[in-house]
Design a protein around this motif. Structure first.
Motif, PDB file in Angstrom:
ATOM      1  N   ARG A 136       0.841  -1.195   0.000  1.00  0.00           N
ATOM      2  CA  ARG A 136       0.000   0.000   0.000  1.00  0.00           C
ATOM      3  C   ARG A 136       0.873   1.240   0.000  1.00  0.00           C
ATOM      4  N   PRO A 137       0.414   2.359  -0.591  1.00  0.00           N
ATOM      5  CA  PRO A 137       1.184   3.603  -0.514  1.00  0.00           C
ATOM      6  C   PRO A 137       1.083   4.226   0.871  1.00  0.00           C
ATOM      7  N   PHE A 138       1.918   5.207   1.135  1.00  0.00           N
ATOM      8  CA  PHE A 138       1.998   5.773   2.485  1.00  0.00           C
ATOM      9  C   PHE A 138       0.732   6.524   2.881  1.00  0.00           C
ATOM     10  N   PHE A 139      -0.039   7.049   1.921  1.00  0.00           N
ATOM     11  CA  PHE A 139      -1.206   7.873   2.269  1.00  0.00           C
ATOM     12  C   PHE A 139      -2.469   7.051   2.479  1.00  0.00           C
ATOM     13  N   PHE A 140      -2.403   5.732   2.287  1.00  0.00           N
ATOM     14  CA  PHE A 140      -3.519   4.853   2.619  1.00  0.00           C
ATOM     15  C   PHE A 140      -3.214   4.121   3.912  1.00  0.00           C
ATOM     16  N   LYS A 141      -4.223   4.038   4.767  1.00  0.00           N
ATOM     17  CA  LYS A 141      -4.025   3.409   6.068  1.00  0.00           C
ATOM     18  C   LYS A 141      -3.887   1.900   5.941  1.00  0.00           C
ATOM     19  N   GLY A 142      -3.231   1.316   6.924  1.00  0.00           N
ATOM     20  CA  GLY A 142      -3.090  -0.130   6.987  1.00  0.00           C
ATOM     21  C   GLY A 142      -2.712  -0.553   8.388  1.00  0.00           C
ATOM     22  N   ASP A 143      -2.510  -1.857   8.564  1.00  0.00           N
ATOM     23  CA  ASP A 143      -2.092  -2.372   9.863  1.00  0.00           C
ATOM     24  C   ASP A 143      -0.686  -2.953   9.744  1.00  0.00           C
ATOM     25  N   ASN A 144      -0.272  -3.634  10.789  1.00  0.00           N
ATOM     26  CA  ASN A 144       1.084  -4.183  10.800  1.00  0.00           C
ATOM     27  C   ASN A 144       1.282  -5.297   9.778  1.00  0.00           C
ATOM     28  N   GLN A 145       0.184  -5.881   9.302  1.00  0.00           N
ATOM     29  CA  GLN A 145       0.287  -6.959   8.333  1.00  0.00           C
ATOM     30  C   GLN A 145       0.396  -6.438   6.898  1.00  0.00           C
ATOM     31  N   THR A 146       0.163  -5.151   6.710  1.00  0.00           N
ATOM     32  CA  THR A 146       0.174  -4.569   5.372  1.00  0.00           C
ATOM     33  C   THR A 146       1.541  -3.952   5.098  1.00  0.00           C
ATOM     34  N   LYS A 147       2.179  -4.397   4.053  1.00  0.00           N
ATOM     35  CA  LYS A 147       3.507  -3.920   3.704  1.00  0.00           C
ATOM     36  C   LYS A 147       3.434  -2.554   3.027  1.00  0.00           C
ATOM     37  N   LEU A 148       4.378  -1.693   3.365  1.00  0.00           N
ATOM     38  CA  LEU A 148       4.484  -0.382   2.738  1.00  0.00           C
ATOM     39  C   LEU A 148       5.192  -0.538   1.389  1.00  0.00           C
ATOM     40  N   CYS A 149       4.685   0.139   0.372  1.00  0.00           N
ATOM     41  CA  CYS A 149       5.207  -0.041  -0.987  1.00  0.00           C
ATOM     42  C   CYS A 149       6.608   0.547  -1.136  1.00  0.00           C
ATOM     43  N   GLU A 150       7.514  -0.245  -1.703  1.00  0.00           N
ATOM     44  CA  GLU A 150       8.814   0.256  -2.109  1.00  0.00           C
ATOM     45  C   GLU A 150       8.654   1.095  -3.370  1.00  0.00           C
ATOM     46  N   ILE A 151       9.690   1.826  -3.718  1.00  0.00           N
ATOM     47  CA  ILE A 151       9.576   2.756  -4.831  1.00  0.00           C
ATOM     48  C   ILE A 151       9.339   2.031  -6.157  1.00  0.00           C
ATOM     49  N   ASN A 152       9.854   0.814  -6.309  1.00  0.00           N
ATOM     50  CA  ASN A 152       9.666   0.100  -7.576  1.00  0.00           C
ATOM     51  C   ASN A 152       8.231  -0.411  -7.758  1.00  0.00           C
ATOM     52  N   ALA A 153       7.389  -0.366  -6.697  1.00  0.00           N
ATOM     53  CA  ALA A 153       5.998  -0.806  -6.795  1.00  0.00           C
ATOM     54  C   ALA A 153       5.049   0.334  -7.157  1.00  0.00           C
ATOM     55  N   TYR A 154       5.575   1.566  -7.281  1.00  0.00           N
ATOM     56  CA  TYR A 154       4.696   2.701  -7.531  1.00  0.00           C
ATOM     57  C   TYR A 154       4.111   2.690  -8.941  1.00  0.00           C
ATOM     58  N   SER A 155       4.736   1.996  -9.882  1.00  0.00           N
ATOM     59  CA  SER A 155       4.125   1.864 -11.203  1.00  0.00           C
ATOM     60  C   SER A 155       2.842   1.035 -11.113  1.00  0.00           C
ATOM     61  N   CYS A 156       2.872  -0.038 -10.329  1.00  0.00           N
ATOM     62  CA  CYS A 156       1.671  -0.856 -10.108  1.00  0.00           C
ATOM     63  C   CYS A 156       0.617  -0.070  -9.343  1.00  0.00           C
ATOM     64  N   ILE A 157       1.057   0.671  -8.315  1.00  0.00           N
ATOM     65  CA  ILE A 157       0.120   1.449  -7.510  1.00  0.00           C
ATOM     66  C   ILE A 157      -0.584   2.497  -8.370  1.00  0.00           C
ATOM     67  N   SER A 158       0.174   3.191  -9.215  1.00  0.00           N
ATOM     68  CA  SER A 158      -0.421   4.245 -10.044  1.00  0.00           C
ATOM     69  C   SER A 158      -1.411   3.665 -11.044  1.00  0.00           C
ATOM     70  N   GLU A 159      -1.122   2.490 -11.601  1.00  0.00           N
ATOM     71  CA  GLU A 159      -2.047   1.865 -12.541  1.00  0.00           C
ATOM     72  C   GLU A 159      -3.346   1.453 -11.858  1.00  0.00           C
ATOM     73  N   VAL A 160      -3.230   0.875 -10.670  1.00  0.00           N
ATOM     74  CA  VAL A 160      -4.443   0.487  -9.932  1.00  0.00           C
ATOM     75  C   VAL A 160      -5.255   1.717  -9.553  1.00  0.00           C
ATOM     76  N   TYR A 161      -4.569   2.766  -9.127  1.00  0.00           N
ATOM     77  CA  TYR A 161      -5.242   3.994  -8.711  1.00  0.00           C
ATOM     78  C   TYR A 161      -5.993   4.626  -9.877  1.00  0.00           C
ATOM     79  N   GLU A 162      -5.356   4.671 -11.039  1.00  0.00           N
ATOM     80  CA  GLU A 162      -6.023   5.220 -12.226  1.00  0.00           C
ATOM     81  C   GLU A 162      -7.173   4.327 -12.663  1.00  0.00           C
ATOM     82  N   ASP A 163      -6.988   3.026 -12.576  1.00  0.00           N
ATOM     83  CA  ASP A 163      -8.033   2.092 -12.979  1.00  0.00           C
ATOM     84  C   ASP A 163      -9.261   2.226 -12.081  1.00  0.00           C
ATOM     85  N   ILE A 164      -9.033   2.412 -10.786  1.00  0.00           N
ATOM     86  CA  ILE A 164     -10.152   2.547  -9.843  1.00  0.00           C
ATOM     87  C   ILE A 164     -10.979   3.779 -10.161  1.00  0.00           C
TER      88      ILE A 164
END
Length: 577
Positions: A346-374
């Protein structure tokens, strides 16, 4: 065997026909008595059958229409009042994001102060923060993001380390706000601000709710309840003087200089990049707010399901990461879940718990595509996760106007004098020029003392449907509640009661027994032992006998030990012995 069953069935047919004829002759439903009337002509029966069928069609069609009306639109929303006092509603939360996301001066200092980033170049870190603060930059830049990810992985720099750099280098609320006034008072205005992540970087929120994130070590607990005001006009609201400090820009998120502002409920997620409006530098912006509230009657919450009323009452739906339910918070959780499923973080501006991994910089291409798709699918997550609005809600409609800033008389105002004294500025032409090119002024206030309030009631309840259906059935067929009982009786219970009528006298006659004489205490005179008369051929002289008075007043002789002795006499006889 089948032939025997058929014969039995033929014997039953006259009985069934007789029951049907009795029902039609005695029921309150109109027309049936004419159809099965003895001696009526076939033509007469057909006419009355068609009349009855037309009544069935009439009542059935309109009852179906009433059912559809009750099923599809059971609620009615109306304006309860145009004069609802706004002192009963919370003042909106105001989230302000600087277009400049990173301070150049702070970024140089962060590189020098952190041993992990000593060997990281300013340009590379600046490029990394650009991707983190504006997701659409990551689209079609997967190769560069992979190189950055490998670069930071080799230096043991994690996504949490990059977030801490972003938080440390973002313009703080004290850097951005030159002057703050709430209800005409400067204190304690700054205490109502919180510095929190949004989808447009890390921003400042006035009158925000509680925010916590265990991974990012964020726990914002407001020292106050959501603020309220009792009046209207810009003097009874929030006034801010905002400094963009263009000379300190490092990473910007827009093609203009200034700020993005969003008005929202205190517990709502500030999606500034999607809904925020822009404030340009050198302007004084007036945001007159119209607050509208809605609520549902208690009967709606009890009698209508959430899918029909299209909202949730308080406590009906719990969120995992937000303390209080709102539609935007529900959508954020749904977005987070989709990103976890597709990108495994998950990106830093979305909430999560201890089980949710924070996205590394190389995952931001996937995050941006999902965000635009939503967001290209409209309310996609709202439909999947069933994110309905709350039943009792408040929304704010801004009416924006602006003028050039600063005006000719601004240097004589108390606001200007406070800014000069607090920041040690020279009150000459240089300061005025700086204010014109770097500063904007913002007023947020209620336009009116009252607002509009909507009320949702049950438009068509079960009582209305039953009464309407009963009226239609009575109009078309003459049916009533008693008619329904008659139908049930003749269908299921009539044969049973006919059988009981024919068999009950026989059963009653076979169950009759000779009554046992009952002797009350006062009817018994005495118990005497007498010798039997010598003329009695059935009683031996040596056998004692008992004389007792029966209920009909006649004395009877019974041999001692006889089974015909009543229970009361037996008891007295045993006592004498």
């Amino acid at each position: 065997m089948p032939r025997q069953r058929w014969k039995n069935h033929k014997k039953l047919l006259p009985k069934e026909h007789k029951i049907l004829q009795q029902f039609c002759a005695n029921t309150s439903i109109h027309g049936l008595n004419h159809i099965f009337e003895d001696g009526s002509l076939l033509f007469e029966r057909i006419v009355w059958f068609l009349v009855f069928l037309s009544g069935v069609c009439f009542s059935g069609y309109f009852c179906w229409q009433m059912w559809q009306k009750w099923e599809q639109s059971p609620l009615l929303t109306s304006v309860e009042t145009h004069l609802y006092p706004l002192r009963n509603t919370f003042f909106p939360a105001v989230t302000i994001c600087n277009v400049n996301k990173v301070s150049q001066r702070k970024l140089y200092g962060a590189i020098l102060d952190n041993p992990k980033f000593v060997n990281v170049s300013y340009i590379k870190l600046q490029s990394t923060l650009r991707y983190m603060t504006k997701l659409d930059r990551a689209i079609n830049n997967e190769e560069e993001l992979l190189r950055l990810g490998s670069y930071y992985e080799a230096r043991n720099i994690s996504a949490l380390d990059l977030f801490r750099i972003l938080k440390k280098t973002a313009p703080s609320c004290s850097d951005m706000v030159l002057d703050c006034s709430w209800l005409g008072l400067t204190e304690p205005c700054m205490q109502y601000f919180s510095f929190l992540p949004t989808d447009d970087g890390i921003c400042c929120t006035f009158n925000g709710g509680k925010y916590f994130d265990t991974i990012l070590d964020l726990d914002s607990k407001p020292l106050h309840e959501p603020l309220q005001v009792s009046g209207n006009g810009y003097r009874m609201g929030l006034t801010l003087v905002l400094d963009a400090d263009l000379d300190d820009c490092s990473v910007t998120s827009g093609k203009f200089d200034g700020f993005k502002v969003l008005l929202h409920s205190p517990e709502e997620f500030p999606d500034v990049s999607l809904r925020g409006f822009v404030i340009g530098l050198g302007t004084e912006t007036f945001v007159a707010v119209k607050a509208t509230t809605s609520f549902y009657a208690d009967e709606v919450a009890r009698q209508v399901s959430p899918n029909k009323r299209q909202c949730y009452v308080e406590g009906e739906k719990k969120l995992k990461y937000f303390q209080r339910y709102s539609r935007s918070a529900c959508s954020v959780e749904c977005d987070t879940q989709m990103m976890e499923d597709r990108c495994h973080c998950r990106p830093f501006f979305f909430k999560g718990d201890n089980q949710t991994k924070l996205c590394e910089i190389n995952a931001y291409s996937c995050i941006s595509e999902v965000y635009e798709d939503i967001h290209s699918r409209g309310d996609y997550c709202g439909e999947i996760c069933n994110c309905l609005p709350p039943c009792s809600d408040t929304w704010y409609e801004p009416e924006i106007s602006y003028a050039s800033f600063p005006g000719r008389g601004f240097n004589r105002t108390r606001t200007f004098k406070r800014i000069v004294a607090r920041h040690n500025l020279n009150p000459g032409p240089e300061t005025k020029e700086y204010l014109k090119s770097n500063v904007a002024m913002l007023h947020v206030y209620y336009k009116e003392q009252t607002g509009m309030r909507y009320r949702t009631d049950i438009r068509y309840g079960i009582e209305d449907f039953i009464s309407a259906a009963g009226g239609l059935l009575g109009l078309g067929l003459g049916m009533s509640f008693i008619s329904v009982i008659e139908i049930i009786y003749y269908l299921f219970y009539r044969r049973l009661f006919l059988w009981l009528r024919s068999n009950w006298p026989k059963y009653k006659q076979s169950s009759i027994k000779a009554p046992t004489p009952i002797v009350p205490p006062y009817a018994v005179e005495s118990v005497k032992f007498k010798k039997s008369p010598p003329s009695s051929p059935t009683v031996k002289p040596s056998t004692p006998s008992i004389w007792y008075l029966s209920l009909d007043g006649h004395s009877q002789l019974v041999r001692r030990g006889s089974n015909n002795l009543p229970a009361q006499i037996k008891a007295r006889f045993s006592n004498i012995n």
